[in-house]
Design an enzyme around this catalytic site. Structure first.
Site, mmCIF file in Angstrom:
data_model
loop_
_atom_site.group_PDB
_atom_site.id
_atom_site.type_symbol
_atom_site.label_atom_id
_atom_site.label_comp_id
_atom_site.label_asym_id
_atom_site.label_seq_id
_atom_site.Cartn_x
_atom_site.Cartn_y
_atom_site.Cartn_z
ATOM 1 C CE1 TYR A 1 -9.788 2.711 7.459
ATOM 2 C CE2 TYR A 1 -10.543 4.900 8.076
ATOM 3 C CZ TYR A 1 -9.521 4.026 7.762
ATOM 4 O OH TYR A 1 -8.220 4.491 7.737
ATOM 5 N N GLY B 1 0.833 -1.205 0.000
ATOM 6 C CA GLY B 1 0.000 0.000 0.000
ATOM 7 C C GLY B 1 0.860 1.245 0.000
HETATM 8 P P1 NAD Z 1 -3.566 1.485 1.046
HETATM 9 O O1 NAD Z 1 -4.907 1.009 0.621
HETATM 10 O O2 NAD Z 1 -2.688 2.122 0.047
HETATM 11 O O3 NAD Z 1 -2.756 0.324 1.759
HETATM 12 C C1 NAD Z 1 -3.343 -0.695 2.514
HETATM 13 C C2 NAD Z 1 -2.679 -2.018 2.145
HETATM 14 O O4 NAD Z 1 -3.217 -3.076 2.979
HETATM 15 C C3 NAD Z 1 -2.929 -2.421 0.697
HETATM 16 O O5 NAD Z 1 -1.724 -2.751 0.067
HETATM 17 C C4 NAD Z 1 -3.857 -3.631 0.816
HETATM 18 O O6 NAD Z 1 -3.721 -4.519 -0.263
HETATM 19 C C5 NAD Z 1 -3.426 -4.216 2.147
HETATM 20 N N1 NAD Z 1 -4.452 -5.065 2.781
HETATM 21 C C6 NAD Z 1 -5.742 -4.742 3.041
HETATM 22 N N2 NAD Z 1 -6.383 -5.784 3.600
HETATM 23 C C7 NAD Z 1 -5.469 -6.790 3.720
HETATM 24 C C8 NAD Z 1 -5.512 -8.115 4.231
HETATM 25 N N3 NAD Z 1 -6.651 -8.642 4.722
HETATM 26 N N4 NAD Z 1 -4.383 -8.869 4.222
HETATM 27 C C9 NAD Z 1 -3.224 -8.357 3.719
HETATM 28 N N5 NAD Z 1 -3.108 -7.109 3.220
HETATM 29 C C10 NAD Z 1 -4.231 -6.331 3.214
HETATM 30 O O7 NAD Z 1 -3.831 2.518 2.263
HETATM 31 P P2 NAD Z 1 -2.816 3.473 3.033
HETATM 32 O O8 NAD Z 1 -3.225 4.863 2.802
HETATM 33 O O9 NAD Z 1 -1.421 3.057 2.766
HETATM 34 O O10 NAD Z 1 -3.187 3.121 4.538
HETATM 35 C C11 NAD Z 1 -2.403 2.236 5.315
HETATM 36 C C12 NAD Z 1 -2.899 2.210 6.746
HETATM 37 O O11 NAD Z 1 -2.865 3.529 7.296
HETATM 38 C C13 NAD Z 1 -4.327 1.715 6.903
HETATM 39 O O12 NAD Z 1 -4.418 0.904 8.057
HETATM 40 C C14 NAD Z 1 -5.128 2.984 7.080
HETATM 41 O O13 NAD Z 1 -6.295 2.762 7.839
HETATM 42 C C15 NAD Z 1 -4.143 3.873 7.810
HETATM 43 N N6 NAD Z 1 -4.440 5.307 7.587
HETATM 44 C C16 NAD Z 1 -4.082 5.936 6.421
HETATM 45 C C17 NAD Z 1 -4.409 7.266 6.238
HETATM 46 C C18 NAD Z 1 -4.003 8.029 5.001
HETATM 47 O O14 NAD Z 1 -4.304 9.222 4.906
HETATM 48 N N7 NAD Z 1 -3.306 7.469 4.041
HETATM 49 C C19 NAD Z 1 -5.098 7.965 7.232
HETATM 50 C C20 NAD Z 1 -5.474 7.283 8.387
HETATM 51 C C21 NAD Z 1 -5.120 5.949 8.552
#
Ligand code: NAD
Ligand code: UDP
Ligand code: UDP
Length: 329
Positions: free
Chosen positions: A146, A11
């Site tokens: 979520y 991700g």
């Molecule tokens: P993203 O969607 O780019 O990355 C998430 C990754 O998790 C993806 O690669 C996805 O394939 C993987 N994934 C999801 N479910 C899975 C599973 N069951 N098994 C294995 N892999 C799985 O999102 P991101 O922006 O990189 O967010 C990453 C984390 O940070 C998340 O937990 C999100 O809640 C948290 N977050 C992000 C933001 C933001 O602004 N980017 C804000 C608040 C929280």
């Protein structure tokens, strides 16, 4: 060399964490099932001998041989359109995925940091949001899959900390952006930048008076690293406190892109869309000596350069493709 396990490594944030920890001298075990991530984000690591990739859905148990020093649990859809499209997987990864990672941390005597979110504050009635605020979440609205999964994740993490003595950290991440976001993930920055690159008008939801505060990825990763290395088990906000309305932000993007021919178009506001969001980062400053350094102008420029560098077909892709080309299995 000490090993760090990162869930959600393909991700946006997970892939930057992998780069940061590799350059800090750790070995990485990266886990992902590609549900919202892309092999493109970790393709540059495929021949790195310190990077091992496991394709796995962490809602199922995960057993690893040998020692693990740290677990960074980042797997979860993060974009509203993603978690509306895959609501059950979103709840399962926050609940069962987190349970499995806490079980793994307990078994390995590893320190675990879990990625929580400003969404635990819901549509906040307190402003800016401090860690002591308990939030205003609709438990049955469309975003609840979520928000409530992340609130459950925090509760479960504290339970493993208090009951099993697992060494835990909780980061509450506020809107973070940068290269490697998925162009079609629906979040406001890829959405606006994609529209500009396709020569479309910008889609502002509602009247655009709602606010957000955008943190550049390098600042976020630095904050996460410092929190991991601290001894503080309670949640800590990491985000940029510079707040802007979405309308003003759309205008900023139009200016950056130099597309004076494009305009703002107004669309209905999604249900329960938070009206204001801005982190109080007093705790992170005091505890970690951390504050963001990258100004939005600079961060947006780098992000725009990244989106411009993607193959043209990415611009018109509405769904992720077959990822198998990118990864050596
Ligand atoms: P993203 O969607 O780019 O990355 C998430 C990754 O998790 C993806 O690669 C996805 O394939 C993987 N994934 C999801 N479910 C899975 C599973 N069951 N098994 C294995 N892999 C799985 O999102 P991101 O922006 O990189 O967010 C990453 C984390 O940070 C998340 O937990 C999100 O809640 C948290 N977050 C992000 C933001 C933001 O602004 N980017 C804000 C608040 C929280
Ligand atoms: N688990 C895992 N890998 C491990 C250890 C545990 O995936 O190396 C999973 C295990 O299947 C369980 C969860 O983590 O579903 C919680 O583990 P714990 O040991 O706390 O088990 P519980 O007390 O909940 O049975
Ligand atoms: N938004 C918008 N147009 C878009 C995408 C999002 O106006 O094309 C708005 C959305 O309604 C929200 C803000 O931008 O108020 C941030 O949305 P995003 O999905 O990036 O993240 P959120 O903070 O809502 O989780």
């Amino acid at each position: 060399m000490e090993r760090v396990l990162i869930t959600g490594v393909a991700g946006f944030i997970g892939s930057h964490l992998a780069d940061y920890f590799l350059s800090s001298g750790f070995k990485i075990i990266g886990v992902d099932n590609f549900i919202t991530g892309s092999p493109r984000n970790i393709a540059h690591l495929q021949y790195n001998p310190d990077f091992e990739f496991i394709e796995h859905d962490i809602t199922r148990p995960l057993y690893i041989e040998g020692a693990i020093k740290y677990i960074l649990h980042f797997a979860s859809p993060a974009s509203p359109i993603d978690y509306l499209k895959i609501p059950i997987q979103t709840m399962k990864v926050g609940a069962m995925g987190t349970h499995n990672m806490l079980g793994l941390a307990k078994a390995k005597n590893a320190r675990i940091l879990v990625a929580s979110t400003s969404e635990v504050y819901g549509d906040p009635l307190e402003h800016p949001q401090k860690e002591t605020y308990w939030g205003n979440v609709n438990p049955v609205g469309p975003r609840s899959v979520y928000d409530e999964a992340k609130r459950y994740q925090e509760a479960l993490t504290m339970a493993y900390h208090r009951f099993h003595g697992v060494d835990t950290r909780i980061v509450r991440i506020f809107n973070t952006y940068g290269p490697r976001m998925r162009l079609n993930d629906g979040r406001v920055i890829p959405a606006f930048m994609g529209q500009v690159l396709r020569g479309e008008n910008l889609s502002v939801f509602g009247d655009g008076s709602q606010t957000r505060s955008f943190c550049y990825i390098d600042d976020q990763v630095e904050g996460i690293y410092r929190l991991l290395m601290s001894d503080y088990p309670e949640p800590v906000n990491i985000g940029n406190p510079e707040e802007i309305s979405i309308k003003a932000f759309a205008e900023e993007i139009l200016q950056l892109s130099e597309r004076k021919d494009l305009k703002i178009e107004y669309h209905p506001l999604p249900q329960d869309d938070p009206k204001r969001r801005c982190p109080d980062i007093g705790l992170a400053k005091k505890l970690l000596g951390w504050e963001p350094r990258v100004h939005r102008t600079e961060g947006l420029k780098k992000t725009f350069e990244y989106f411009k560098s993607l193959p043209a077909e990415e611009l018109y892709k509405t769904e992720p493709k077959d990822f198998s080309d990118y990864i050596k299995r």
